[in-house]
Design a protein around this motif. Structure first.
Motif, PDB file in Angstrom:
ATOM      1  N   CYS A  23       0.660  -1.097  -0.090  1.00  0.00           N
ATOM      2  CA  CYS A  23      -0.076  -0.096   0.156  1.00  0.00           C
ATOM      3  C   CYS A  23       0.932   1.145  -0.058  1.00  0.00           C
ATOM      4  O   CYS A  23       1.852   1.444   0.982  1.00  0.00           O
ATOM      5  N   ASN A  25       0.313   4.263   0.900  1.00  0.00           N
ATOM      6  CA  ASN A  25       0.178   5.068   2.063  1.00  0.00           C
ATOM      7  C   ASN A  25       0.675   4.488   3.309  1.00  0.00           C
ATOM      8  O   ASN A  25       1.218   5.063   4.376  1.00  0.00           O
ATOM      9  N   CYS A  26       0.477   3.118   3.713  1.00  0.00           N
ATOM     10  CA  CYS A  26       0.888   2.487   5.124  1.00  0.00           C
ATOM     11  C   CYS A  26       2.033   1.515   4.697  1.00  0.00           C
ATOM     12  O   CYS A  26       2.797   1.368   5.808  1.00  0.00           O
ATOM     13  N   CYS A  42      -7.161  -0.643   1.129  1.00  0.00           N
ATOM     14  CA  CYS A  42      -6.178  -1.105   1.939  1.00  0.00           C
ATOM     15  C   CYS A  42      -6.676  -1.900   3.114  1.00  0.00           C
ATOM     16  O   CYS A  42      -7.553  -1.462   3.945  1.00  0.00           O
TER      17      CYS A  42
END
Ligand SMILES: [Zn+2]
Length: 128
Positions: A23, A25-26, A42
């Motif tokens: 992912c 983002n994370c 996600c």
């Protein structure tokens, strides 16, 4: 009406995470639910990932990269040593196929992460 400024997202870091299949983002969960199917959200952070529009770009870049690396090597081997045709069938073609299969999801992940980092196609919270 005042528009909100989108949060800055690091492009290189995001693309590396996407390249690794994580992912953007994370970096904790898989970007894909199948070989080339991107998760809708996600499972770890809940980030919307369904806005991507990779289309044919991953295949295009995969062919571009594999073609520019392996085709000159194959031509060099062929002109220098003139190996038997079984070399091409037994080593050359499987190498090209395996390279494409390894590279395709990584390039798609990097492209999806690039779109996410640049707030493209609805990743910025606005309609597509
Ligand atoms: Zn996440």
């Amino acid at each position: 009406m005042e528009q909100s400024v989108p949060v800055e997202r690091p492009v290189r870091q995001s693309m590396w995470r996407g390249f690794m299949g994580h992912c953007p983002n994370c970096d904790q969960a898989s970007l894909f639910r199948k070989f080339l199917k991107v998760q809708d959200n996600c499972p770890n952070c809940g980030e919307d990932l369904h806005h991507h529009r990779a289309d044919d770009a991953p295949a295009y870049f995969t062919i571009l990269i594999v073609g520019h690396i392996l085709v000159p090597i194959a031509l060099l081997v062929q002109t220098k040593w003139s190996p038997d045709v079984s070399w091409l069938l037994g080593i050359g073609i499987p190498t090209i196929i395996i390279s494409c299969l390894l590279l395709l999801p990584r390039i798609k992940g990097a492209l999806v992460a690039f779109q996410w980092a640049r707030h493209m196609h609805g990743f910025g919270g606005h309609p597509e």
